[in-house]
Design a protein around this motif. Structure first.
Motif, PDB file in Angstrom:
ATOM      1  N   ALA A   1       0.840  -1.344  -0.016  1.00 16.85           N
ATOM      2  CA  ALA A   1       0.143   0.063   0.074  1.00 16.85           C
ATOM      3  C   ALA A   1       0.904   1.271  -0.113  1.00 16.85           C
ATOM      4  O   ALA A   1       2.130   1.274   0.669  1.00 16.85           O
ATOM      5  N   ASP A   2       0.254   2.638  -0.339  1.00 13.56           N
ATOM      6  CA  ASP A   2       0.930   3.536  -0.379  1.00 13.56           C
ATOM      7  C   ASP A   2       0.673   4.480   0.890  1.00 13.56           C
ATOM      8  O   ASP A   2      -0.200   4.432   1.365  1.00 13.56           O
ATOM      9  N   VAL A   3       1.992   4.468   1.610  1.00 17.23           N
ATOM     10  CA  VAL A   3       1.902   5.017   2.664  1.00 17.23           C
ATOM     11  C   VAL A   3       0.930   6.482   2.938  1.00 17.23           C
ATOM     12  O   VAL A   3       0.422   6.952   3.904  1.00 17.23           O
ATOM     13  N   GLY A   4       1.464   7.388   1.721  1.00 18.63           N
ATOM     14  CA  GLY A   4       0.787   8.538   1.634  1.00 18.63           C
ATOM     15  C   GLY A   4      -0.814   8.852   1.623  1.00 18.63           C
ATOM     16  O   GLY A   4      -1.392   9.788   2.044  1.00 18.63           O
ATOM     17  N   THR A   5      -1.437   7.660   1.148  1.00 23.06           N
ATOM     18  CA  THR A   5      -2.738   7.657   0.809  1.00 23.06           C
ATOM     19  C   THR A   5      -3.416   6.626   1.650  1.00 23.06           C
ATOM     20  O   THR A   5      -4.800   6.640   1.803  1.00 23.06           O
ATOM     21  N   GLY A   6      -2.768   5.478   2.124  1.00 23.52           N
ATOM     22  CA  GLY A   6      -3.179   4.390   2.729  1.00 23.52           C
ATOM     23  C   GLY A   6      -3.714   3.360   1.463  1.00 23.52           C
ATOM     24  O   GLY A   6      -4.662   2.212   1.897  1.00 23.52           O
ATOM     25  N   TYR A   7      -3.847   3.906   0.296  1.00 28.20           N
ATOM     26  CA  TYR A   7      -4.408   2.911  -0.767  1.00 28.20           C
ATOM     27  C   TYR A   7      -3.604   1.869  -1.163  1.00 28.20           C
ATOM     28  O   TYR A   7      -2.487   1.979  -1.233  1.00 28.20           O
TER      29      TYR A   7
END
Lengths: 355, 355
Positions: free
Chosen positions: A102-108
């Protein structure tokens, strides 16, 4: 890592078992293990940039279910993995796994994937990376005790990364050895089947133990291990499950992934809490020395750590790009207006989503 | 729970966002919330049979990614959920989630599902279950401060489970209120839009706060809360994020899900560590009393707990049976011979799996 693109925010790439097999065959088993190994080496060199927690385990009398999360501050990964030794008798896998990036910046989520097969590849890659730093120079012969699901992947990893040309096989169940001999016949390795633990390890430069019983077993006794050998112990990986006699540990220089986890789960659970061990990442990063003499016994007490799965997931995320070996999974709600989750559900009726 | 059947061991039922919406519309929003609420009540009554751990959080400056596992010894569940308040500005959801149920006996997954929408339903169901035990008798009017993604689900849950007939709405962004008014116009609820926090709470039996800023905010001040009201505080759910003035907490009887988690994440992070709170499960199980007088202020300091997700997953697992609202996901490696993982990969080439 790129973040998801507008327009398909709901979709997450998913690698099914079928697509994983297709991908492996398209890349080549040895090539893919080597690719994962390179990613592990690279990530181990920046070990200190990772969030490290011991795995979150849910134990039952039949086995264990674990979540293994980690993050480097930009990308987050976790693996779900079970360990149920009794499963084999019921025609099920002892270990199954799946994982996510997952992308840490968006949680997606960025990637969702089967990891039963991928874990076998990363475990083999990790073992071979450790041996690259710890095994005796010009090692050619590996003994393999335990010829189950991990065996062939280990053999090919050591061929690809360490230059092993001969494997000596032994399993208490000869059917398992039959399977491994058959599977490795065109591998380019010289495959020798043996009839006992003792015969198996004779003349080996490297000894790999990968048995699966959930108990303290003694696969290797002290008299079976000689000066200069490297032991790759991957089967002992939870409390109460070990493979090596304690006396071997006392004669060896021991290298581990993450000491707080290995002291609970690894072979060294048999030793005092302050028994000296070296962290493998420090060897790979050049901070500590690996093998220092021809007579030293080195032991990689492997239990599997979240960063290795992270490396495998990172490798996979790159490897599937531009291929057709993934599906897009409709996993994430993506309303036109983020606060209008209810409206999205309500309008699904009008857009004909419901028959 | 039945275990997977031989012959399709590799397949795990998957509920996509699209199928979740179809399922909800086929069952009905209020009916589905009521079904999840019944499962929550049933599971809270057997609270002590669950493994309970605080969630495993990975914090970054932009938000948090959490894993929330639990197990009742027979079934294991976990949810992945992120919280990124800045996402809304980028057209992304603040919270997205997915979850899994697995069989404890084998470790094999039973269900994989989107949980962004399902979480909204279970949060609403949980709030309404708490209010069923804590709100004043014959409560009819609910004030809702914060009209974002949770708002309509909360309104419908309180209508279905508590008999609320009127909602009074306020949001600092009037566009959010527009959306909620529009979405609830055919709900059977009397919907009143208001122009301030103060006007919103006037005459309400229940006050629901569901704002989303990641900061200590004061959505409700002490003078706004009167004798006999029930407060359903769902927006304060991580360290540094609260909605109520501390003085309100000091006047209220406080009910929580799991004290070790709520003391870190809930409104009560503003209070001393030993401030008395009651556990909601004990009220539901009849061990402790909920509301005891008409003048008492009751507060449900909700942060969301893994058992609620477990209940929602259990409900979903039953609800999809016999429907077409799921796909079968090829998630688990299933070799004919469990130890022959490598052979399975190798033979994929021969069976034409690779083009």
């Amino acid at each position: 890592m790129t973040t998801p693109q507008k327009g398909n925010l709901n979709l997450v790439p998913f690698v099914s078992v079928d697509n994983m097999m297709k991908l492996i065959l398209s890349i080549g088993v040895e090539e893919m293990i080597a690719g994962i190994a390179a990613q592990i080496e690279s990530d181990f060199k920046r070990w200190e940039s990772f969030d490290k927690t011991a795995r979150v385990a849910s134990h039952s009398k039949e086995g264990v279910i674990e979540l293994m999360p980690t993050s480097d501050g930009e990308v987050y990964g976790f693996k779900y993995v079970n360990g149920h030794p009794k499963n084999t008798k019921e025609g099920l896998q002892t270990v199954t796994a799946f994982g996510l990036l997952a992308d840490v910046g968006t949680g997606y989520p960025l990637l969702f994937t089967e990891m039963t097969i991928l874990t076998a590849l990363r475990t083999a890659a990790m073992s071979a990376v450790a041996a690259k730093y710890l095994a005796p120079k010009d090692a050619k012969i590996m003994a393999m005790i335990g010829n189950g699901a991990q065996c062939e992947f280990q053999a090919l990893a050591f061929k690809a990364i360490c230059g092993i040309d001969t494997v000596r096989l032994y399993d208490i169940d000869p059917v398992a050895t039959d399977k491994a001999v058959f599977n490795l016949k065109d591998s380019g390795l010289t495959v020798i089947r043996t009839n006992s633990h003792q015969e198996c390890v004779s003349g080996a430069d490297i000894i790999t133990t990968c048995t699966a019983d959930k108990q303290c077993a003694t696969i290797l006794t002290d008299n079976m291990v000689g000066a200069g050998q490297h032991i790759n112990a991957i089967g002992g990986d939870c409390p109460g499950k070990t493979e090596l006699h304690k006396d071997i540990l006392l004669r060896s220089d021991i290298f581990v992934e993450y000491p707080p986890q290995t002291r609970v789960e690894g072979e060294i659970q048999q030793l005092k809490e302050d028994h000296p061990v070296k962290e493998l990442w420090k060897v790979i990063a050049g901070i500590e020395q690996g093998r220092t003499s021809d007579t030293q016994i080195t032991l990689f007490d492997s239990v599997g750590f979240a960063i290795e799965d992270f490396s495998a997931l990172r490798y996979l995320y790159s490897a599937i790009k531009g291929t057709e070996f993934f599906d897009n999974l409709d996993m994430l709600a993506d309303p036109d207006e983020p606060r209008d989750l209810y409206g999205m559900v309500r309008r699904a009726a009008k857009t004909g989503a419901v028959a």
